[in-house]
Design a protein around this motif. Structure first.
Motif, PDB file in Angstrom:
ATOM      1  N   ALA A  25       1.085  -0.846  -0.340  1.00 10.69           N
ATOM      2  CA  ALA A  25       0.249  -0.303  -0.016  1.00 10.69           C
ATOM      3  C   ALA A  25       1.031   1.200   0.264  1.00 10.69           C
ATOM      4  O   ALA A  25       1.959   0.884   0.603  1.00 10.69           O
ATOM      5  N   TYR A  26      -0.026   2.265  -0.841  1.00 11.69           N
ATOM      6  CA  TYR A  26       1.418   3.289  -0.706  1.00 11.69           C
ATOM      7  C   TYR A  26      -0.390   4.701  -1.228  1.00 11.69           C
ATOM      8  O   TYR A  26      -0.639   4.290  -1.970  1.00 11.69           O
ATOM      9  N   PRO A  28      -0.306   8.416  -1.642  1.00 15.31           N
ATOM     10  CA  PRO A  28       0.328   9.634  -2.123  1.00 15.31           C
ATOM     11  C   PRO A  28      -0.067  11.200  -1.240  1.00 15.31           C
ATOM     12  O   PRO A  28       1.307  11.913  -0.868  1.00 15.31           O
ATOM     13  N   ALA A  29      -0.725  10.837  -0.975  1.00 16.15           N
ATOM     14  CA  ALA A  29      -1.598  12.283  -0.082  1.00 16.15           C
ATOM     15  C   ALA A  29      -1.192  11.965   0.939  1.00 16.15           C
ATOM     16  O   ALA A  29      -1.526  13.407   1.673  1.00 16.15           O
ATOM     17  N   LYS A  30      -0.905  11.365   1.517  1.00 18.02           N
ATOM     18  CA  LYS A  30      -0.819  10.275   2.843  1.00 18.02           C
ATOM     19  C   LYS A  30       0.889  10.843   3.381  1.00 18.02           C
ATOM     20  O   LYS A  30       1.667  10.717   4.551  1.00 18.02           O
ATOM     21  N   ASN A  31       1.930  10.747   1.750  1.00 20.97           N
ATOM     22  CA  ASN A  31       3.124  10.780   1.954  1.00 20.97           C
ATOM     23  C   ASN A  31       3.547   9.310   3.313  1.00 20.97           C
ATOM     24  O   ASN A  31       4.629   8.903   3.095  1.00 20.97           O
ATOM     25  N   TYR A  32       2.815   7.510   3.074  1.00 27.03           N
ATOM     26  CA  TYR A  32       3.781   6.590   3.485  1.00 27.03           C
ATOM     27  C   TYR A  32       2.897   5.383   3.081  1.00 27.03           C
ATOM     28  O   TYR A  32       1.314   6.016   2.582  1.00 27.03           O
ATOM     29  N   GLY A  33       3.314   4.610   2.926  1.00 22.91           N
ATOM     30  CA  GLY A  33       2.733   3.465   2.647  1.00 22.91           C
ATOM     31  C   GLY A  33       3.150   1.815   3.577  1.00 22.91           C
ATOM     32  O   GLY A  33       3.420   2.238   4.108  1.00 22.91           O
ATOM     33  N   PHE A  34       3.038   1.214   3.150  1.00 21.49           N
ATOM     34  CA  PHE A  34       3.245  -0.401   3.887  1.00 21.49           C
ATOM     35  C   PHE A  34       3.846  -1.321   3.631  1.00 21.49           C
ATOM     36  O   PHE A  34       3.411  -1.296   1.691  1.00 21.49           O
ATOM     37  N   ILE A  35       4.822  -2.029   3.239  1.00 17.90           N
ATOM     38  CA  ILE A  35       5.583  -3.334   2.919  1.00 17.90           C
ATOM     39  C   ILE A  35       5.791  -4.147   3.641  1.00 17.90           C
ATOM     40  O   ILE A  35       5.578  -4.837   4.398  1.00 17.90           O
ATOM     41  N   LYS A  36       4.389  -5.479   2.599  1.00 13.73           N
ATOM     42  CA  LYS A  36       4.369  -7.025   3.537  1.00 13.73           C
ATOM     43  C   LYS A  36       5.169  -7.287   3.404  1.00 13.73           C
ATOM     44  O   LYS A  36       6.034  -7.564   2.661  1.00 13.73           O
ATOM     45  N   CYS A  37       6.001  -8.229   4.066  1.00 16.18           N
ATOM     46  CA  CYS A  37       7.340  -8.938   4.329  1.00 16.18           C
ATOM     47  C   CYS A  37       6.741  -9.708   5.690  1.00 16.18           C
ATOM     48  O   CYS A  37       6.504  -9.964   7.433  1.00 16.18           O
ATOM     49  N   GLU A  38       6.655 -11.010   5.685  1.00 20.69           N
ATOM     50  CA  GLU A  38       6.720 -12.267   6.102  1.00 20.69           C
ATOM     51  C   GLU A  38       7.955 -12.332   7.638  1.00 20.69           C
ATOM     52  O   GLU A  38       7.038 -12.872   9.068  1.00 20.69           O
ATOM     53  N   GLU A  39       9.199 -11.963   7.320  1.00 18.34           N
ATOM     54  CA  GLU A  39      10.077 -12.335   7.999  1.00 18.34           C
ATOM     55  C   GLU A  39       9.980 -11.148   8.833  1.00 18.34           C
ATOM     56  O   GLU A  39      10.036 -11.205  10.365  1.00 18.34           O
ATOM     57  N   THR A  40       9.466 -10.264   8.580  1.00 19.96           N
ATOM     58  CA  THR A  40       9.524  -8.603  10.335  1.00 19.96           C
ATOM     59  C   THR A  40       8.082  -8.794  10.356  1.00 19.96           C
ATOM     60  O   THR A  40       8.007  -8.392  11.665  1.00 19.96           O
ATOM     61  N   PHE A  41       7.477  -9.579   9.981  1.00 16.55           N
ATOM     62  CA  PHE A  41       5.801  -9.311  10.643  1.00 16.55           C
ATOM     63  C   PHE A  41       6.027 -10.382  11.630  1.00 16.55           C
ATOM     64  O   PHE A  41       5.829 -10.152  12.420  1.00 16.55           O
TER      65      PHE A  41
END
Length: 85
Positions: A25-26, A28-41
C-alpha cells in the motif's frame, strides 16, 4: 513560546540485515505506505511502515529489499529500498 519539532530517534534493527517484501500500500496524499514481509511480520506483528522519503521509484506491487529501523515506539520502518528479485 514556540517549540521546535525534531525528528524522532530511530534505532538500527536486526543488525542492518536486509529483508525482502512487496509494497502492499502507498497513499501519495498521506506520504506513506506499507511493505508486506513475512519475516518482519513474525518479528513485529505488523507490516513495515514506508515513508515518502524512502519509496523512490517503486510503487504498489514492487518487490523490494530493505533494512529496518525502529522508531521510538519500537515500530518497524523501511530504509534503503532496493529492487527485489
Amino acid at each position: 513560546l514556540a517549540t521546535t519539532w525534531t525528528k524522532p530517534p530511530v534505532t538500527e534493527a536486526q543488525g542492518g540485515q536486509r529483508f525482502s517484501g512487496i509494497i502492499s500500500a502507498y497513499t501519495p496524499a498521506k506520504n506513506y505506505g506499507f511493505i508486506k514481509c513475512e519475516e518482519t511480520f513474525n518479528l513485529y506483528g505488523k507490516d513495515v511502515f514506508l515513508s515518502s522519503q524512502e519509496i523512490g521509484p517503486f510503487a504498489v506491487g514492487s518487490s523490494v529489499t530493505f533494512r529496518v529501523v525502529e522508531n521510538m515506539l519500537g515500530k518497524p520502518q523501511a530504509r534503503d529500498l532496493e529492487q527485489g528479485l
